[in-house]
Structures are given as C-alpha cells and as structure tokens.
Scaffold this active site. Structure first.
Site, short mmCIF file in Angstrom:
data_model
loop_
_atom_site.label_atom_id
_atom_site.label_comp_id
_atom_site.label_asym_id
_atom_site.label_seq_id
_atom_site.Cartn_x
_atom_site.Cartn_y
_atom_site.Cartn_z
N SER A 213 0.83 -1.18 0.02
CA SER A 213 -0.05 -0.02 0.14
C SER A 213 0.92 1.28 -0.07
O SER A 213 1.63 1.44 -0.91
CB SER A 213 -1.00 -0.23 1.11
OG SER A 213 -2.01 0.83 1.07
N ASP A 348 -10.54 -3.62 -5.10
CA ASP A 348 -9.98 -3.00 -3.86
C ASP A 348 -10.83 -1.40 -3.95
O ASP A 348 -10.96 -0.45 -4.71
CB ASP A 348 -8.56 -2.40 -4.27
CG ASP A 348 -7.98 -1.69 -3.34
OD1 ASP A 348 -8.45 -1.19 -2.30
OD2 ASP A 348 -6.42 -1.80 -3.13
N HIS A 379 -8.25 -4.60 -0.42
CA HIS A 379 -7.02 -3.96 -0.39
C HIS A 379 -6.18 -4.69 0.82
O HIS A 379 -6.63 -4.91 2.10
CB HIS A 379 -7.56 -2.45 0.40
CG HIS A 379 -6.25 -1.48 0.52
ND1 HIS A 379 -5.64 -1.04 -0.56
CD2 HIS A 379 -5.42 -1.40 1.45
CE1 HIS A 379 -4.66 -0.42 -0.16
NE2 HIS A 379 -4.39 -0.26 0.95
#
EC number: 3.1.1.23
Length: 421
Positions: A213, A348, A379
């Site tokens: 991320s 996501d 995610h």
C-alpha cells in the site's frame, strides 16, 4: 348487523395468511438478493490479468511463478467481496498469526529523528544458497508487529530470506518521537537509512524490495530517486498502492464503493497516531506546527484535510498539490530498471480504477515491469480458504515469495535461463 360482520371476517380471514406468506417470501427473496449482490457470489473467479512485454525474463518469470497465471480462488462465502476482504484484513490482519522473533534496530537521522526497524534472520538456507534480504515497507501507520507483516515475515524466513521491516516513524505506540516529524506518504528517508544499514552490515547480501500500500509508494519512489538506490537490488514488488496521491484525492471524496467512508476511518486513525505524539510534534521549539494546526486536526474528517494542515508541513511543502506531486512515486517509477512486479485488485475499495492506468501503461512501455490485476482480493486481503475460514497464509504472500524465488534463480542461472528461452 353482527352476522354480516362475522361473515366478512370469515370471508377475509382465509386470505390473510396467504398475503403474509407472500410478504415473507418477498422479504426473504430481497434479503437473499442483497446478500448475493453484496457478496458477489455470482462473480466468477479467474487468473490475474497480466500486462507485460514479451521478453525472455518475463516469459521465464511467468513460467517459474505459475501462481501468477493460475486462478486465484478466495473463500467461497465472502471472499469475492472487496469490502469484506479489506475489512477482515484491517480488523484481523491475518488469522493465527505467527510471532517471528527479531531484533529492533535504532538509527539516528540527520534531523534528530530516530528511525526503527526490526531485523529477522532466515530460518533456513535459500534454494539458491545465496544471502538474500527482504527489505519491507508496510502500509500506512503500520509496523513489524502487524499481523499481515508477521505472517509474511515468518513465511519468508522459512524460505531462506532475511527480513528487515521498517517501522513507520511514529507508528509504534511505545516509541517516542525524537524530532517534530513523523512518517508521510512519500518520505523515503527512514527506508533509505534501513537499506543503507543492511548493505553495510551484510556486504554480500542482495535485496528484494517489498512495499505494501503506502509502503509500495515509498519503495518505488526510493528506487526511482537515484540509480545508486538500485545497487544490489534484484527486484521490487509493490502491492495495492495508488501510485498518485494527486489523482487519488478526488476519488477518495466519492461515495462510490464507500471510499468516502474509508477515507473518514483512515483519517480518524491518523488523528489518533498524531495526537499520541502531540507533545513531540507541537511542543518542540523546532516544530513547524502551530496551535491552529492542532485545532484543524480535531475537526478534520478526511486524509486530505490532515495532509494539508499537518503532514505537508513536516517537509515544508507550500501546498497540498505540491505535497502530493512530490511525494507520489508516479514521478519516479519510470526510472526503475530492476524487475518490478506491481499488483492490484479490481475490487480494492481504496484504489480507484482510473489509477490502474498508471501501472498498466508502465508495463506496456517498460520491459522490466509486470502488472498483475486480480478480480478479487480487496485492499491487502487476498485471503484463501475453502468456504468460510481463511488460511493464515494469503495468496499475496505466496505470490511475492514465488516471484522473488524466480528472480533469484534467474540471476544465479541467467546464461542457462536465456538459452532455454
């Protein structure tokens, strides 16, 4: 008159149960429809959509890393929901998370900050016999004690990798800040310090760079900032990053896929982290923060408001636009020359579909890039499991290690690999 009423009651009564039964059936049908739509139960499973150029290395990687070309099958009942995958990751991280044992290292930064990272030695010899280190950058506000990091580290150690995990500046609740600054969206200083330490301490080791991320943005930005940063780096893997904060800010204010709600929840978590270091960030004489900034922090309801009032000031950016432009890896990622795997999920809820044009275009233009896009995974979820209960080890963990193993084998046996292809 009374007889007439009784007759009417007798006439209506038999129909009433049938009407109620119809309402019950309609309610059950509606609930089932909502469940099927919410959980995406009718959505098929598929192998990741791969974008890359046809090169000997990429052909070798896709052959040697078959998990990338095979169907990813999430848990049957809930795994096709990006929201549930994301929520489960956010709440639990991983089930039955292991607890690898590492040493915490402290590094003094030029501005007085103290960077920390945890070092985990391999639990076996790598299949190539080489000294290999995973340098790992976690997601926003995360650190080595997060369950998904522990699970990945434990798995990597068993595959023969040393692991160095950055603890984002200010993320650990028991580590005080020693300067009025904490981690930001794209500051690479602490990650660079950790990588430098690894290179000095283990002069024979080669590096696998991994970012999750926000950590993916930092890892890619770091490598693209200077060719020297890519020395002794075999490859880089970035998972579920958004590539451009400037382009993402508008999508984060939309209610599509509940991004506005996620934005609020993430902002609330960031506020807690910042306020836990209130004295260091606002009380030091060298701080750029003012009382008004603290007041704005309390009323902030989005990450953008926090970034504008707090985060950009750590590095003296004049505006939110400048902060997002300079801290996003999209300005640097094209400078990366080592093999690069970029992975995202179509469902996501945090990364808008429009942002995925960035890695797809990059993979179409650059020979060293593979872009893998899954249908499911949310995610940083990518859970696997038969029906209900997920496995501790995720599909994402397996992909990263499998790709890294293939790269290591290619580097060790490059002449034979090239001849075979």
């Amino acid at each position: 008159m009374s007889a007439q009423v009784e007759a009417d009651v007798r006439t209506i009564s038999p129909e009433m149960p049938a009407m109620f039964d119809g309402m019950k059936l309609a309610a059950v049908a509606t609930v089932l429809y909502v469940i099927v739509r919410t959980l995406n139960l009718k959505c098929p499973t598929a192998a990741p959509d791969i974008t890359c150029q046809d090169t000997p290395l990429n052909r070798y990687l896709l052959k040697s890393c078959p998990i990338l070309t095979k169907e990813y099958i999430p848990p049957l009942l809930w795994g096709k929901s990006g929201h549930l995958q994301t929520a489960l990751y956010g709440k639990m991280g991983r089930v039955k998370s292991p607890k690898p044992c590492g040493l915490r290292k402290y590094l003094s930064m030029p501005d007085g900050a103290t960077a920390t990272f945890d070092l985990f030695e391999p639990q076996g010899v790598h299949s190539t016999g080489e000294d290999l280190t995973m340098v790992i950058c976690p997601g926003i506000g995360n650190h080595s004690e997060k369950h998904y990091i522990r699970t990945f580290v434990d798995y990597s150690q068993k595959q023969g990798y040393r692991c160095a995990v950055l603890n984002h500046l200010g993320a650990l609740p028991n580590i005080e800040l020693t300067s009025p600054r904490m981690f930001t969206y794209g500051c690479t200083w602490e990650f660079s310090a950790m990588v430098g330490y690894i290179k000095r301490t283990f002069p024979q080791t080669q590096l696998i760079v991994v970012g999750f991320s926000l950590g993916g943005n930092i890892a890619c930005k770091y490598l693209g900032e200077s060719p020297a940063n890519q020395e002794r780096v075999l490859c880089c893997v970035s998972i579920c990053q958004g590539y451009s904060a400037l382009r993402a800010q508008e999508t984060f204010l939309q209610w599509d896929r509940c991004r506005r709600l996620y934005n609020f929840l993430m902002a609330d978590n960031m506020k807690k982290i910042i306020l836990s270091h209130r004295e260091s960030l606002f009380g030091m004489s060298s701080s750029n923060m003012e009382a008004a900034d603290l007041s704005h922090l309390y009323t902030a309801t989005s990450l953008m408001q926090i970034d504008d009032n707090i985060m950009r000031k750590f590095h003296g950016h004049n505006s939110l636009k400048e902060y997002y432009e300079k801290e996003s890896c999209v300005r640097y990622i094209h400078n990366i020359s080592v093999p690069l795997l970029l992975m995202n999920s179509s469902d996501d809820p945090l990364v808008h579909q429009s942002l995925l044009k960035i890695p797809r275009t990059l993979a179409e233009k650059k020979q060293n890039v593979i872009f893998a896009l899954t249908l499911h995974g949310g995610h940083l979820g990518f859970f696997e499991g038969a029906v209900l209960f997920p496995q501790p080890l995720s599909w994402m963990d397996k992909v990263i290690v499998s790709y890294a193993n293939a790269i290591c084998q290619w580097e060790k046996h490059r002449p034979q690999c090239q001849q075979a292809k």
